[in-house]
Structures are given as C-alpha cells and as structure tokens.
Design a protein around this motif. Sequence first.
Motif, PDB file in Angstrom:
ATOM      1  N   ARG A   6      -4.971  -3.478  -1.488  1.00 23.02           N
ATOM      2  CA  ARG A   6      -4.697  -4.059  -0.168  1.00 23.02           C
ATOM      3  C   ARG A   6      -6.046  -4.436   0.435  1.00 23.02           C
ATOM      4  O   ARG A   6      -6.835  -3.559   0.790  1.00 23.02           O
ATOM      5  CB  ARG A   6      -3.974  -3.021   0.695  1.00 23.02           C
ATOM      6  CG  ARG A   6      -3.717  -3.385   2.156  1.00 23.02           C
ATOM      7  CD  ARG A   6      -3.174  -2.150   2.857  1.00 23.02           C
ATOM      8  NE  ARG A   6      -2.766  -2.340   4.223  1.00 23.02           N
ATOM      9  CZ  ARG A   6      -3.565  -2.278   5.295  1.00 23.02           C
ATOM     10  NH1 ARG A   6      -4.877  -2.045   5.117  1.00 23.02           N
ATOM     11  NH2 ARG A   6      -3.111  -2.429   6.514  1.00 23.02           N
ATOM     12  N   ALA A 137       0.127  -6.882   7.413  1.00 22.89           N
ATOM     13  CA  ALA A 137      -0.662  -5.661   7.559  1.00 22.89           C
ATOM     14  C   ALA A 137      -1.216  -5.635   8.976  1.00 22.89           C
ATOM     15  O   ALA A 137      -1.195  -6.650   9.685  1.00 22.89           O
ATOM     16  CB  ALA A 137      -1.797  -5.615   6.541  1.00 22.89           C
ATOM     17  N   TRP A 141      -4.331   0.362  10.620  1.00 24.18           N
ATOM     18  CA  TRP A 141      -2.991   0.945  10.555  1.00 24.18           C
ATOM     19  C   TRP A 141      -2.422   1.220  11.944  1.00 24.18           C
ATOM     20  O   TRP A 141      -2.004   2.329  12.277  1.00 24.18           O
ATOM     21  CB  TRP A 141      -3.009   2.222   9.709  1.00 24.18           C
ATOM     22  CG  TRP A 141      -3.505   1.939   8.327  1.00 24.18           C
ATOM     23  CD1 TRP A 141      -2.787   1.441   7.282  1.00 24.18           C
ATOM     24  CD2 TRP A 141      -4.844   2.098   7.855  1.00 24.18           C
ATOM     25  NE1 TRP A 141      -3.607   1.273   6.190  1.00 24.18           N
ATOM     26  CE2 TRP A 141      -4.878   1.671   6.504  1.00 24.18           C
ATOM     27  CE3 TRP A 141      -6.029   2.562   8.424  1.00 24.18           C
ATOM     28  CZ2 TRP A 141      -6.027   1.700   5.729  1.00 24.18           C
ATOM     29  CZ3 TRP A 141      -7.179   2.581   7.655  1.00 24.18           C
ATOM     30  CH2 TRP A 141      -7.167   2.154   6.324  1.00 24.18           C
ATOM     31  N   THR A 160       2.700  -3.422   5.478  1.00 24.98           N
ATOM     32  CA  THR A 160       1.800  -2.331   5.080  1.00 24.98           C
ATOM     33  C   THR A 160       0.990  -1.952   6.304  1.00 24.98           C
ATOM     34  O   THR A 160      -0.150  -2.382   6.510  1.00 24.98           O
ATOM     35  CB  THR A 160       0.936  -2.720   3.854  1.00 24.98           C
ATOM     36  OG1 THR A 160       0.008  -1.680   3.557  1.00 24.98           O
ATOM     37  CG2 THR A 160       0.237  -4.051   4.042  1.00 24.98           C
ATOM     38  N   GLU A 181       8.250  -0.814   3.900  1.00 24.31           N
ATOM     39  CA  GLU A 181       6.844  -0.532   4.205  1.00 24.31           C
ATOM     40  C   GLU A 181       6.178   0.074   2.975  1.00 24.31           C
ATOM     41  O   GLU A 181       6.712   0.997   2.348  1.00 24.31           O
ATOM     42  CB  GLU A 181       6.761   0.445   5.376  1.00 24.31           C
ATOM     43  CG  GLU A 181       5.436   1.175   5.546  1.00 24.31           C
ATOM     44  CD  GLU A 181       4.313   0.300   6.086  1.00 24.31           C
ATOM     45  OE1 GLU A 181       3.179   0.781   6.189  1.00 24.31           O
ATOM     46  OE2 GLU A 181       4.600  -0.874   6.424  1.00 24.31           O
ATOM     47  N   ILE A 182       5.020  -0.475   2.598  1.00 25.44           N
ATOM     48  CA  ILE A 182       4.235   0.067   1.492  1.00 25.44           C
ATOM     49  C   ILE A 182       2.960   0.658   2.092  1.00 25.44           C
ATOM     50  O   ILE A 182       2.011  -0.073   2.406  1.00 25.44           O
ATOM     51  CB  ILE A 182       3.893  -1.010   0.448  1.00 25.44           C
ATOM     52  CG1 ILE A 182       5.173  -1.692  -0.052  1.00 25.44           C
ATOM     53  CG2 ILE A 182       3.139  -0.385  -0.717  1.00 25.44           C
ATOM     54  CD1 ILE A 182       4.931  -2.785  -1.059  1.00 25.44           C
ATOM     55  N   THR A 184      -0.635   2.765   2.721  1.00 25.88           N
ATOM     56  CA  THR A 184      -1.869   3.101   2.016  1.00 25.88           C
ATOM     57  C   THR A 184      -1.850   4.589   1.696  1.00 25.88           C
ATOM     58  O   THR A 184      -1.629   5.417   2.578  1.00 25.88           O
ATOM     59  CB  THR A 184      -3.091   2.761   2.885  1.00 25.88           C
ATOM     60  OG1 THR A 184      -3.149   1.344   3.069  1.00 25.88           O
ATOM     61  CG2 THR A 184      -4.381   3.233   2.231  1.00 25.88           C
ATOM     62  N   LEU A 253       0.365  -5.461  -4.047  1.00 30.42           N
ATOM     63  CA  LEU A 253       1.425  -4.625  -3.489  1.00 30.42           C
ATOM     64  C   LEU A 253       2.803  -5.152  -3.872  1.00 30.42           C
ATOM     65  O   LEU A 253       3.736  -4.389  -4.067  1.00 30.42           O
ATOM     66  CB  LEU A 253       1.293  -4.537  -1.970  1.00 30.42           C
ATOM     67  CG  LEU A 253       0.361  -3.448  -1.437  1.00 30.42           C
ATOM     68  CD1 LEU A 253      -1.092  -3.741  -1.791  1.00 30.42           C
ATOM     69  CD2 LEU A 253       0.494  -3.286   0.070  1.00 30.42           C
TER      70      LEU A 253
END
Length: 291
Positions: A6, A137, A141, A160, A181-182, A184, A253
Amino acid sequence: MRVALRVEVRTLRGVQKGVANLVRLLSEYQVRASFFFPLGRDLSGRSPVTTWKDRASLGTRAMLYGTLLPAPSLARAAAAAMALARENGHEVGLLGLSPWSWSRGLAHADAPWVERQCTRLWEAFVAAGGVAPTSLATPDWQIHPQLLGRLTRGRYRYSTLTRGKLPYFPVLQGVRSAIPEIPTTLPTVDELLQQSGVSINNVHEYLYTLSQRVLPAGHVFTASAEREGLGRLPLMEKMLVTWKGQYGSVGALGDLLQQIDVATLPYHQVGWGVLGDCPTAVAMQSLQVPA
C-alpha cells in the motif's frame, strides 16, 4: 508468506519523483503495488517540523507551501503519475484531497465538510481521467462515519483506512461500509525505527520477522512515496528481495482481495489507538459485531 504493498503519495515531490522511482524498482522485481494519490493541494509548509526533517527529499520550497508560497495543486501531476502506475500494471486509488487536511481534520470534521470533500474528490478523479471502480485510502489511517457512508460499490472496490489483522466490513457510529476494508497489518518503517536496537540497516530484518506471522489473508505494508520512494529506495529494494525470497509473494491489495470470499467477511467496529510515539490516534479494527 504474502505481502501486499500500500503506497501513500502525499506531496508534489512524491508525485513527481517518488512514484517514478518506485515504479522502476517494482518493475525490476516484477511486483505489483497499490498506489494511492491525493488530488487536492500540497500543504506541506503547514507542518514545519516534519517538512524540515524531510527537506532533503521534499525540497526546500515545500517548507513554504501553503504559508509563504501558494499550495501547489497535485491533480495534474497526479494524473500523469496515475497513468504511469497503471501502464506498469499497478493499482491506482485515491488518498483524499489535501493529505495534510485529511490527516489532521477528517476524524473531527462535521458531516457537511466530509460530504463536500468526498464530492470534490470524485469530481477531481473523473476530471483526471479516472475510471471507476477504484479504491480509497486515508493518510495516517483516519476515518469518519460520513466517509464510510460514501463508500459505494459503484465507485470503490475496497477501502484501506485502518490498522488491523484481516479484511472486514467496518462499522463506525452505526454506519456500515458497503465495501470491504483491507487494513494495514505491519508497522511502518518510521514506527520500527522508534524501537531500541532497530536502525535503517536492519529494519528490513525486523519487518521480515513480523511478516512471517501467519494471518488469514496475509500482510499489508504501507510505504511512502516520499520516504521509501526517495531517500529509502535502497531499503525498499532490500525489503522486496527479503519478502520475495524463495516462496514469498508480493502484490497489490486487489490481488489479496481476489483470494477472499467477500460474502463471508465479518463486520467489525472501528476504534482508535495510538502507535508508538505518534501523537495522532489512528483508526483500528476492533470487536466483531453481528452482520
């Protein structure tokens, strides 16, 4: 061992130089990655301490962007970098408008601000020649329930936005995302360098050890076009060599998502936590809730 890459792109220098460097390196090792681009303005100068530390890679002018110098638009340069990434087989997603604004203001913003930002982001993506669906993204985060509500399947394949251990559908303040949702899973290089005994010379060994921990869908590592794509490019090469090894695989991803039955993914609440010495709380995968 599976690792998905990512790559966050935050600044004009990252868009113009860091992406091209990473694309060349990844092509050499025949690795796909997921690049996430901002389409607003570079406000690096509003973080003087961070920009001063990174002045060698960002350029001295960046120290004044958004203060004494106009904040340059990222959209045109990002459109060219997005095309370069696509032409070389990489995934292209969005990182919001101004990474500086989203990193510091998204979580605490009111709903109308988030709504306007999401609308402007999609308009900028379409104007830059974007073709749906893509992925989203957020810098550092960050998350907001209004943002989750805007993640429709017609526009995005996945998001993400969080740190966690396995793919899931996020839930925040009663709002459920319609797309997977993927998160980290691995620490960043900056986070590891805060630990005793870890240096730029051995940090790739620590990352390799952490990535050997078995997770249901593999690991996700977040790289920076401004760090791993510029001054830390040799380190990025070490990580690729270590991860690929004899049996490892490194990809985007979306490659990870293709190996998952999305219909079986659980719903999890999103919480907040602090990582290391970072002063900003980040969104984290939390307790599972009924589907």
